[in-house]
Design a protein around this motif. Sequence first.
Motif, short mmCIF file in Angstrom:
data_model
loop_
_atom_site.label_atom_id
_atom_site.label_comp_id
_atom_site.label_asym_id
_atom_site.label_seq_id
_atom_site.Cartn_x
_atom_site.Cartn_y
_atom_site.Cartn_z
N THR A 228 -31.35 -34.54 -25.54
CA THR A 228 -30.52 -33.61 -26.27
C THR A 228 -31.25 -32.32 -26.52
N GLY A 229 -30.51 -31.28 -26.94
CA GLY A 229 -31.11 -29.97 -27.09
C GLY A 229 -30.51 -29.17 -28.22
N THR A 230 -30.97 -27.94 -28.31
CA THR A 230 -30.54 -27.02 -29.36
C THR A 230 -29.72 -25.91 -28.74
N PRO A 231 -28.62 -25.48 -29.35
CA PRO A 231 -27.80 -24.45 -28.74
C PRO A 231 -28.56 -23.18 -28.46
N GLY A 232 -28.20 -22.54 -27.34
CA GLY A 232 -28.76 -21.26 -27.00
C GLY A 232 -27.92 -20.14 -27.60
N ASP A 233 -27.93 -18.97 -26.98
CA ASP A 233 -27.22 -17.82 -27.52
C ASP A 233 -26.47 -17.13 -26.40
N PRO A 234 -25.38 -17.73 -25.89
CA PRO A 234 -24.63 -17.12 -24.79
C PRO A 234 -23.92 -15.85 -25.26
N GLN A 235 -23.07 -15.32 -24.38
CA GLN A 235 -22.38 -14.06 -24.67
C GLN A 235 -21.43 -14.23 -25.85
N PRO A 236 -21.21 -13.15 -26.63
CA PRO A 236 -20.25 -13.23 -27.73
C PRO A 236 -18.86 -13.55 -27.21
N PRO A 237 -18.03 -14.31 -27.97
CA PRO A 237 -16.70 -14.66 -27.50
C PRO A 237 -15.74 -13.49 -27.56
N GLY A 238 -16.03 -12.48 -28.30
CA GLY A 238 -15.13 -11.34 -28.43
C GLY A 238 -15.56 -10.46 -29.59
N ASP A 239 -14.97 -9.32 -29.69
CA ASP A 239 -15.30 -8.40 -30.76
C ASP A 239 -14.60 -8.85 -32.03
N PRO A 240 -15.36 -9.32 -33.04
CA PRO A 240 -14.71 -9.85 -34.25
C PRO A 240 -14.00 -8.78 -35.06
N GLN A 241 -14.20 -7.51 -34.70
CA GLN A 241 -13.54 -6.44 -35.45
C GLN A 241 -12.23 -6.01 -34.80
N THR A 242 -11.91 -6.55 -33.63
CA THR A 242 -10.71 -6.13 -32.91
C THR A 242 -9.54 -7.03 -33.27
N PRO A 243 -8.49 -6.51 -33.91
CA PRO A 243 -7.36 -7.36 -34.31
C PRO A 243 -6.42 -7.61 -33.13
N GLY A 244 -5.55 -8.59 -33.31
CA GLY A 244 -4.48 -8.82 -32.36
C GLY A 244 -4.88 -9.48 -31.07
N ARG A 245 -6.04 -10.13 -31.02
CA ARG A 245 -6.48 -10.75 -29.77
C ARG A 245 -5.75 -12.07 -29.52
N GLY A 246 -5.36 -12.77 -30.56
CA GLY A 246 -4.67 -14.04 -30.39
C GLY A 246 -5.03 -15.03 -31.46
N ILE A 247 -6.33 -15.35 -31.56
CA ILE A 247 -6.80 -16.33 -32.54
C ILE A 247 -8.02 -15.76 -33.26
N ARG A 248 -8.04 -15.91 -34.58
CA ARG A 248 -9.24 -15.55 -35.33
C ARG A 248 -9.76 -16.81 -36.01
N ILE A 249 -11.07 -17.03 -35.87
CA ILE A 249 -11.71 -18.20 -36.45
C ILE A 249 -12.06 -17.91 -37.91
N LEU A 250 -11.57 -18.78 -38.80
CA LEU A 250 -11.92 -18.68 -40.21
C LEU A 250 -13.13 -19.55 -40.53
N GLU A 251 -13.12 -20.78 -40.04
CA GLU A 251 -14.25 -21.70 -40.17
C GLU A 251 -14.34 -22.49 -38.87
N PRO A 252 -15.54 -22.56 -38.24
CA PRO A 252 -15.64 -23.26 -36.96
C PRO A 252 -15.89 -24.76 -37.08
N GLY A 253 -16.10 -25.26 -38.31
CA GLY A 253 -16.48 -26.65 -38.44
C GLY A 253 -17.91 -26.85 -37.98
N LEU A 254 -18.24 -28.09 -37.63
CA LEU A 254 -19.61 -28.40 -37.22
C LEU A 254 -20.00 -27.65 -35.95
N LEU A 255 -19.13 -27.69 -34.94
CA LEU A 255 -19.38 -26.99 -33.68
C LEU A 255 -18.06 -26.86 -32.94
N THR A 256 -17.69 -25.63 -32.61
CA THR A 256 -16.50 -25.38 -31.80
C THR A 256 -16.90 -24.45 -30.66
#
Length: 533
Positions: A228-256
Amino acid sequence: MTPRVRPMGERAFLLEVASLDEALALHAALAATRPDGVVDLVPGARTVLVRVDPSTLALPAARAWARGAVEGAVPGAAASGPVVELEIAYDGADLTETAALLGMSAEELTRRHAAAQWRVAFTGFAPGFGYLVSDDWPFDLPRLETPRTRVAAGSVGLAGVFTGAYPRDTPGGWRLIGTTGAPLFDADAASPALLVPGARVRFLPVAASTPSALAGSSAPGDPETPGTGTPGDPQPPGDPQTPGRGIRILEPGLLTTVQDLGRAGAGAVGVAVSGALDRGALRTANRLLGNAEGAAGLEVTMGGLRAVAERDLWVAVTGAWGVVRLDGREIDPYEAHAWPAGAELHLDWFTRGARGYVAVRGGVDARPVLGSRSTDLLAGLGPAALHAGDALGVRDDAPAPIPVAPPAAWGAPHDDELELELAPGPRADWFGPEAHETLFDTVWTVSNHADRVGARLDGPALARVREGELASEGMVPGALQVPPSGRPTILLADGPVTGGYPVIAVVTDASLDLVAQARPGTRIRFRHARAAV
């Protein structure tokens, strides 16, 4: 050259030869005549792994093709690959100590390392990491007793008979002798890996300095260490400041994470398959919405996800069992539901199973990397694991209307005790009859060390009848690796492409989805596959 065919489950096999030169020649011959249905060819130190899509090419037919390709394998021919020149500053932290181990000065070590004619034998634990060998390099160096927690991208090291350059920041136990600023892996390039099997490599010494930094992020794994391993740091999923993309994450839980059905076919450059661990659950969620089965969705580990729709959507939730609420109202899983703009979707903590899947009509959007939108945390490919505030786009790719779902049997996944089928592994002969009896008679327990890379099992040790180290060879999801502790690990979708621990058996493809829902403490029994090959 007459390779020995060793089984690797029901969708792959290893061709084993006597030497590295023969393995490289065999890989070149197989690649030159590769038919449709051969998903991947992964060279190792003495083997070539052949992965097959049985819906296109039957495994017996693939074996027959491979035996015929041996006639075109000429040892030494692979040494005529492309030449890659790497500038290197011999300024590594272990240079002086490594030279002393070899009974020479640091100047002599650097001279001999630069003068050697190197070639890429195979790739390993990270995308773009090549194991380089040379007939001019007679040394066999032990790894560090205590691996470093971080080796900087561009570091050049020695271990065993190999030299190699780290494409990205990662822990590791190789002895560091220098640094290079070469871009070793670029997922967007036509040929992502700079160092591919068969390539010839020349090191060009330059003045000690700080070479240009490589884009890299923390990822686990020493080049020979599975698990097993530790998560890396891939590319950002999107600009969190841009509205209207479709889905906004409020809480990701343990890992999403964002997952589709993965990126097959890149094992030769060190890239794992990745993709949803419970592929059946993702396929079902997509079918409920009229999506293509491979559309990207969200894989939610253990629950806790809260997300809001930024425009009107349709959603389906499958996989692990727990309370699902939409706009405060409890809804059923395994059904398509309208998800109005502004409404919150909440997946409570799961009470059964480990991974739930959220699909939206059209599919989650993310930039494809090597043909897939999947997150590979170990390799740092695809979107980063989701955080509060992240915004995700939704595509408009649904090819069919939302179906009128007929009544269908569904229920909570079984996560108290699983029965998994095992097909033969390539190194079953490293274990005696008693170990094989133990494997099938024991009720194993999933340990706390379980993630997308692999699931370690607690139980009795499987004793070997053959000692010594195994030369690195190709791995597949489902491989049951047995480290020196004797307690097996089931490799999963983000697991290493090659490994150096023997594989006693392989979990069948049909059983892999069950492993995705195993929680720490889940009991596992193994039985022989009905149609083992």
